[in-house]
Write a protein that holds these residues in place. Structure first.
Motif, PDB file in Angstrom:
ATOM      1  N   LEU A  25      49.878   2.723  35.452  1.00  0.00           N
ATOM      2  CA  LEU A  25      49.832   3.238  34.084  1.00  0.00           C
ATOM      3  C   LEU A  25      48.438   3.772  33.739  1.00  0.00           C
ATOM      4  CD1 LEU A  25      51.920   0.500  32.222  1.00  0.00           C
ATOM      5  CD2 LEU A  25      52.587   2.890  32.585  1.00  0.00           C
TER       6      LEU A  25
ATOM      7  N   GLU B  66      50.025  -4.541  29.338  1.00  0.00           N
ATOM      8  CA  GLU B  66      50.957  -3.569  29.921  1.00  0.00           C
ATOM      9  C   GLU B  66      51.721  -2.833  28.832  1.00  0.00           C
ATOM     10  OE1 GLU B  66      54.718  -3.387  33.089  1.00  0.00           O
ATOM     11  OE2 GLU B  66      53.800  -5.304  32.568  1.00  0.00           O
ATOM     12  N   GLN B  67      52.092  -3.526  27.755  1.00  0.00           N
ATOM     13  CA  GLN B  67      52.838  -2.892  26.667  1.00  0.00           C
ATOM     14  C   GLN B  67      52.005  -1.796  26.004  1.00  0.00           C
ATOM     15  OE1 GLN B  67      52.481  -6.129  27.144  1.00  0.00           O
ATOM     16  NE2 GLN B  67      54.556  -6.893  27.522  1.00  0.00           N
TER      17      GLN B  67
ATOM     18  N   THR C  20      50.818   5.670  27.604  1.00  0.00           N
ATOM     19  CA  THR C  20      51.230   6.580  28.683  1.00  0.00           C
ATOM     20  C   THR C  20      52.302   7.544  28.202  1.00  0.00           C
ATOM     21  OG1 THR C  20      50.723   4.925  30.382  1.00  0.00           O
ATOM     22  CG2 THR C  20      52.186   6.719  31.017  1.00  0.00           C
ATOM     23  N   GLN C  21      53.302   7.008  27.509  1.00  0.00           N
ATOM     24  CA  GLN C  21      54.375   7.863  27.005  1.00  0.00           C
ATOM     25  C   GLN C  21      53.835   8.899  26.027  1.00  0.00           C
ATOM     26  OE1 GLN C  21      57.599   7.910  28.018  1.00  0.00           O
ATOM     27  NE2 GLN C  21      56.938   6.441  29.566  1.00  0.00           N
TER      28      GLN C  21
ATOM     29  N   HIS D 178      51.724   1.139  28.420  1.00  0.00           N
ATOM     30  CA  HIS D 178      52.994   1.865  28.557  1.00  0.00           C
ATOM     31  C   HIS D 178      53.214   2.779  27.350  1.00  0.00           C
ATOM     32  CE1 HIS D 178      57.381   2.512  28.603  1.00  0.00           C
ATOM     33  NE2 HIS D 178      57.243   2.439  29.909  1.00  0.00           N
ATOM     34  N   LYS D 179      52.939   2.264  26.166  1.00  0.00           N
ATOM     35  CA  LYS D 179      53.104   3.068  24.956  1.00  0.00           C
ATOM     36  C   LYS D 179      52.171   4.277  24.966  1.00  0.00           C
ATOM     37  CE  LYS D 179      52.871   2.742  19.894  1.00  0.00           C
ATOM     38  NZ  LYS D 179      52.600   1.841  18.741  1.00  0.00           N
TER      39      LYS D 179
ATOM     40  N   ARG E 293      51.738  -2.408  38.268  1.00  0.00           N
ATOM     41  CA  ARG E 293      52.250  -1.500  37.225  1.00  0.00           C
ATOM     42  C   ARG E 293      51.116  -1.058  36.305  1.00  0.00           C
ATOM     43  NH1 ARG E 293      56.346  -5.478  37.033  1.00  0.00           N
ATOM     44  NH2 ARG E 293      55.545  -6.251  35.041  1.00  0.00           N
ATOM     45  N   ILE E 294      50.226  -1.977  35.966  1.00  0.00           N
ATOM     46  CA  ILE E 294      49.119  -1.649  35.073  1.00  0.00           C
ATOM     47  C   ILE E 294      48.195  -0.624  35.724  1.00  0.00           C
ATOM     48  CG2 ILE E 294      46.972  -2.598  34.115  1.00  0.00           C
ATOM     49  CD1 ILE E 294      48.553  -5.074  33.299  1.00  0.00           C
TER      50      ILE E 294
ATOM     51  N   ARG F 178      52.883  -7.045  38.027  1.00  0.00           N
ATOM     52  CA  ARG F 178      52.393  -6.561  36.742  1.00  0.00           C
ATOM     53  C   ARG F 178      51.069  -5.822  36.924  1.00  0.00           C
ATOM     54  NH1 ARG F 178      52.412 -11.022  34.321  1.00  0.00           N
ATOM     55  NH2 ARG F 178      50.217 -11.568  34.477  1.00  0.00           N
TER      56      ARG F 178
ATOM     57  N   ARG G   3      48.002   7.116  35.321  1.00  0.00           N
ATOM     58  CA  ARG G   3      48.777   8.147  34.620  1.00  0.00           C
ATOM     59  C   ARG G   3      48.096   8.561  33.319  1.00  0.00           C
ATOM     60  NH1 ARG G   3      54.799   5.832  34.414  1.00  0.00           N
ATOM     61  NH2 ARG G   3      55.066   7.668  33.051  1.00  0.00           N
TER      62      ARG G   3
END
Length: 371
Positions: A153, A189-190, A196-197, A193-194, A149-150, A146, A156
């Motif tokens: 992100l 992370e949520q 980032t998109q 991720h949001k 991934r963070i 995790r 990015r």
């Protein structure tokens, strides 16, 4: 209120078939501390308790890992932690089920020995760490993934934010500021991720350049002399030294051979070997070295990642190695690489002049040594 990622220790945990290394368990707990809602101060107390366990391995049998230090002894080992604080952290370890109390009738901690062995001990039983070991290691592995991934992100988001800043469009001011605030916080992370998109979609729609990882580009060192431009060193517009090229200073290279280009870069840029002496055999290894080296010389990861996107991975890595070669002359390596990245985005950058300048500088120094 318990965080969504936090885990509970099951009270009915089964013990491992073999002993478990106490320091490996402690390390895993440090990694997964947020998941288990354990503060690092509490883990420091657990570490102190583990130092009283004579063996490195935690026994498989319940009750065979009892330690019995007095609070005063524990406090001394914890550099004078107040006993009231110590009792609070001990209670937390018991509450979590990581440690069991094995109290004597008078609640004192001691052991009864028969010969060389301990026959009966009253204190803190550390054997639950063995029983929960599988859960602890699994949770630590998930926490590590995790965290990776963070970090990705966040990089990015930083890259997309730089793209939107470069557009100089007031429509994106709120989004840019929101990204700045979220990057300064410890976000989930949520949330990342949001964002980032949203950031990448906005950047793609308004720049026409999808954010992706390009293929390694071939670095061709032989080229026309008009490419021998002078490069901006940092925000104060200082220059990267370049020398006049003569016919005998051209760097030979096979334009169709990536390996030849790699060997030329490795021959010219040698400073990185002080950090990573292991031989580099391919571009992928060199890119990895540059990625690890960048933070050491003042280039933040998002800056290097943007350079890798804009220039190509091989060119970005070569640029970092060139910067390292002249590090004493470059006041702000991060700002310098950003300037080169901006030139690459405009299609006006080549690392050939930097390599040629370094080659000429090396020849000049060698001539001075031999005269």
């Amino acid at each position: 209120m318990k965080h969504a990622t936090q885990s509970d220790f099951g009270r009915g945990a089964s013990f491992a078939l073999s002993s478990v290394d106490k320091w490996e368990v402690l390390s895993a707990l440090n990694t997964a501390s947020a998941d288990f809602d354990i503060s690092h101060r509490t883990l420091t107390v657990l570490k102190a308790l583990l130092t009283f366990l004579p063996d490195r391995d935690i026994p498989t049998e319940p009750g065979r890992a009892v330690v019995f230090p007095a609070n005063r002894t524990l406090s001394e080992r914890l550099n004078g932690m107040p006993e009231s604080t110590l009792r609070r952290h001990l209670a937390r370890l018991v509450q979590l089920g990581l440690v069991n109390r094995h109290d004597s009738p008078n609640r004192k901690r001691y052991a009864r020995r028969v010969g060389q062995g301990v026959e009966l001990a009253f204190g803190f039983d550390l054997s639950p760490l063995n029983g929960h070991a599988d859960q602890i290691f699994l949770t630590a592995e998930r926490a590590t993934r995790r965290a990776e991934r963070i970090r990705t992100l966040r990089d990015r988001i930083a890259l997309a934010r730089q793209q939107l800043i470069a557009l100089n469009d007031s429509r994106f001011a709120a989004l840019i500021e929101n990204a700045r605030l979220i990057l300064r916080r410890k976000s989930s992370e949520q949330t990342l991720h949001k964002l980032t998109q949203e950031m990448e979609d906005t950047a793609d729609q308004n720049t026409g350049n999808a954010i992706h990882q390009p293929e390694l580009r071939t670095i061709q060192l032989s080229g026309p002399d008009n490419q021998n431009e002078r490069h901006i060193q940092d925000s104060s517009e200082s220059k990267f030294d370049s020398e006049e090229q003569t016919s005998d200073s051209q760097i030979p290279a096979d334009k169709k051979n990536d390996d030849a280009n790699l060997h030329i870069v490795l021959d010219i840029c040698t400073e990185f070997q002080d950090y990573y002496p292991k031989p580099v055999t391919g571009w992928a290894e060199l890119v990895t070295v540059a990625e690890k080296l960048s933070p050491m010389i003042g280039i933040d990861s998002p800056v290097f990642n943007e350079a890798r996107v804009r220039m190509g991975a091989a060119t970005a890595a070569t640029s970092v190695l060139c910067i390292l070669e002249r590090l004493q002359d470059i006041r702000s390596p991060g700002a310098y690489l950003r300037k080169l990245t901006q030139k690459a985005q405009k299609g006006t950058f080549s690392c050939i002049p930097m390599l040629k300048a370094l080659e000429n500088k090396g020849k000049s120094e060698n001539c001075q040594l031999t005269t």
